[in-house]
Enzyme design. Structure first.
Site, PDB file in Angstrom:
ATOM      1  N   ASP A  85       9.551  10.968 -16.927  1.00 47.58           N
ATOM      2  CA  ASP A  85      11.184  11.217 -17.881  1.00 47.58           C
ATOM      3  C   ASP A  85      11.912  12.325 -17.007  1.00 47.58           C
ATOM      4  OD1 ASP A  85       9.155   9.431 -19.452  1.00 47.58           O
ATOM      5  OD2 ASP A  85       8.842  10.488 -21.149  1.00 47.58           O
ATOM      6  N   GLU A 169       1.997   4.333 -24.713  1.00 44.91           N
ATOM      7  CA  GLU A 169       0.699   3.728 -24.548  1.00 44.91           C
ATOM      8  C   GLU A 169      -0.315   4.201 -25.688  1.00 44.91           C
ATOM      9  OE1 GLU A 169       0.749   6.051 -20.593  1.00 44.91           O
ATOM     10  OE2 GLU A 169       0.586   7.607 -21.822  1.00 44.91           O
ATOM     11  N   THR A 340      -3.665   2.654 -15.994  1.00 44.18           N
ATOM     12  CA  THR A 340      -3.513   3.132 -14.559  1.00 44.18           C
ATOM     13  C   THR A 340      -3.861   3.752 -13.805  1.00 44.18           C
ATOM     14  OG1 THR A 340      -0.985   5.162 -13.932  1.00 44.18           O
ATOM     15  CG2 THR A 340      -2.439   5.741 -16.057  1.00 44.18           C
ATOM     16  N   GLU A 378      -1.327  -0.321 -13.206  1.00 50.81           N
ATOM     17  CA  GLU A 378       0.099   0.339 -12.648  1.00 50.81           C
ATOM     18  C   GLU A 378      -0.666   1.337 -12.403  1.00 50.81           C
ATOM     19  OE1 GLU A 378       1.960   1.745 -16.417  1.00 50.81           O
ATOM     20  OE2 GLU A 378       1.956  -0.413 -16.844  1.00 50.81           O
ATOM     21  N   LEU A 381       1.712   7.810 -10.311  1.00 51.41           N
ATOM     22  CA  LEU A 381       3.162   8.812  -9.778  1.00 51.41           C
ATOM     23  C   LEU A 381       3.515   8.001  -8.750  1.00 51.41           C
ATOM     24  CD1 LEU A 381       1.219  11.390  -8.960  1.00 51.41           C
ATOM     25  CD2 LEU A 381       2.657  11.437 -11.067  1.00 51.41           C
TER      26      LEU A 381
END
Length: 480
Positions: A85, A169, A340, A378, A381
């Site tokens: 973020d 999430e 992820t 996904e 990082l």
């Protein structure tokens, strides 16, 4: 994934010229589409039901003109408190004001810290937002989105992912970094995090569950021996590997309640989203978090505080698949599960953190395979190295294709979709973009995930020209 701040907090498109060139470059190398966060804190910033879609209309028109598709994330959370973020986008001011009048609107830890990152799931049906409940407010927001972009639904807009918690999430905000709120609790990897069930509504729910279980004494508070955000499992009475309170009759009760409340919230959110977008030609999705640290110890401490009751067998607690209930909810509503960690190896992390991203990914993919739920991946990082690309491609392609593996349930079908994190300045540097172009080509050739009719990967000169046109200043701005 487009930049988090592709639309600014003031409702303007962030450097539209550079964005347009970047979209065109991605289209020309064969990328199928982009993911965009549709921020509640931006669209409804001026007051209840005062929706400003102008900038999102401009962006989606640009995406459509580039021949790309869109995965739209209904982002009912704030940005600025978690890994990656790099900008701050709070909840709408009028929501934060409601939280001052009703502090129990937000998740609360054992120290009384109220987390303004997202609204507590225990407040889903509390009429605290200018006479509306959070669920009503989310629904109104999505109806407005649907009506604004009805012409694009099913064509350009092909997926709607509904945010169910922090980072969009389905989890509790158990490990907030809170870099923009320095007086708040500070989590750091690989801390176990903390349970988020100390607001009055959650305690009332816990008390009711304890009474129904015949143990009213279990309902007054959360566990007392869980440590803090940055403790390690063996430093606590609750999470230690052997003899920890997680592996007790009380631990089983509390963790079952805590995780089921999360699953029920996901069920409510998906049911509502399905009603809004029914027969609109879009795929629905929710996302689970990749809480991979402490995965390879029996208590799975970090997963437990995040709301995933995923443990190995003990004296009182049998081995549990903490993700199967979420997968079943996806099956119930015909939704896709996004996850992820697709680029990660276990060896990417320090040994003493007992990380298991590979095992975690396999576990969740196996659950999706059992229930015939499409799985979308996904990377966790932003990486442009060959090892990450190779791992992504291997995972996307699936594992096993013989009859025996099908019978044993050990086959992992190919992923339904993969979304790369992220459209940023580094991606459009010449070296990184060329390696990314090759990665996209390999994804098509080796996994079959990409539509071969999209883009023109042989037209390298045109795509390179588009990348070169993105000035260094614009690259910095897009990568904020």
């Amino acid at each position: 994934m487009l930049p988090l701040n592709v639309v600014t907090n003031d409702g303007e498109v962030n450097d539209p010229e550079a964005l347009e060139r970047g979209l065109r470059a991605l289209s020309e190398i064969g990328v199928e589409g982009v993911m965009i966060d549709v921020w509640w804190g931006i669209v409804e910033r001026d007051g209840p039901r005062k929706y400003d879609w102008a900038a999102y209309r401009e962006v989606i028109d640009m995406i459509k003109d580039a021949g790309l598709k869109v995965q739209a994330v209904m982002s009912f959370h704030a940005c600025g408190a978690n890994v990656g973020d790099v900008v701050e986008i709070p909840l709408p001011d009028w929501v934060l004001e409601a939280g001052k009048k009703d502090p129990d609107l937000f998740f609360t830890d054992q120290y009384g810290y109220r987390n303004p990152e997202c609204i507590s799931l225990w407040a889903d049906n509390a009429a605290t937002l200018a006479g509306r409940t959070p669920m009503n407010t989310y629904k109104d927001f999505m109806i407005s989105f649907r009506n604004t972009f009805k012409a694009e639904l099913g064509t350009t807009l092909t997926e709607i992912a509904v945010g169910c918690g922090p980072c969009g999430e389905l989890r509790y905000p158990a490990y907030p970094e809170n870099r923009f709120a320095q007086k708040a609790s500070q989590w750091r990897f690989p801390g176990i995090g903390e349970f988020q069930c100390y607001d009055q509504r959650s305690l009332l729910s816990l008390s009711r569950a304890a009474s129904e279980a015949g143990h009213i004494e279990w309902g007054g508070s959360g566990p007392h021996d869980t440590g803090g955000y940055n403790n390690l499992p063996f430093e606590t009475g609750f999470f230690r590997y052997d003899g920890g309170s997680w592996d007790s009759e009380y631990g089983s009760f509390f963790l079952s309640w805590y995780s089921s409340e999360l699953v029920n919230h996901g069920d409510r959110m998906l049911e509502m989203t399905k009603r809004v977008f029914d027969k609109r030609g879009v795929t629905l999705a929710i996302k689970c978090a990749g809480v991979h640290w402490w995965y390879n110890v029996r208590s799975h401490a970090a997963e437990l505080t995040a709301g995933y009751f995923n443990t190995r067998a003990g004296e009182f607690v049998s081995e549990r698949d903490g993700y199967a209930p979420i997968v079943r909810v996806c099956k119930k509503h015909g939704a896709r599960l996004n996850f992820t960690c697709v680029e990660m190896h276990d060896s990417d992390h320090p040994w003493y953190c007992y990380c298991g991203p590979e095992g975690l990914l396999r576990q969740i993919r196996s659950a999706c395979a059992r229930f015939d739920v499409p799985f979308a991946g996904e990377n966790a990082l932003c990486r442009f190295d060959q090892a990450a690309y190779d791992k992504i491609i291997k995972n996307c392609a699936g594992e096993g294709n013989d009859e025996e593996m099908w019978r044993e349930g050990t086959m992992l079908p190919p992923m339904a979709c993969f979304t790369f994190l992220r459209f940023n300045a580094e991606l459009f540097s010449p070296f990184a973009f060329e390696s990314f172009r090759i990665f996209v080509q390999r994804m098509r050739d080796e996994t079959g995930l990409l539509d071969t009719s999209i883009g023109n990967t042989s037209d390298e000169e045109a795509s390179t020209e588009d990348v070169d046109e993105i000035s260094s200043e614009s690259r910095v701005q897009l990568g904020l």
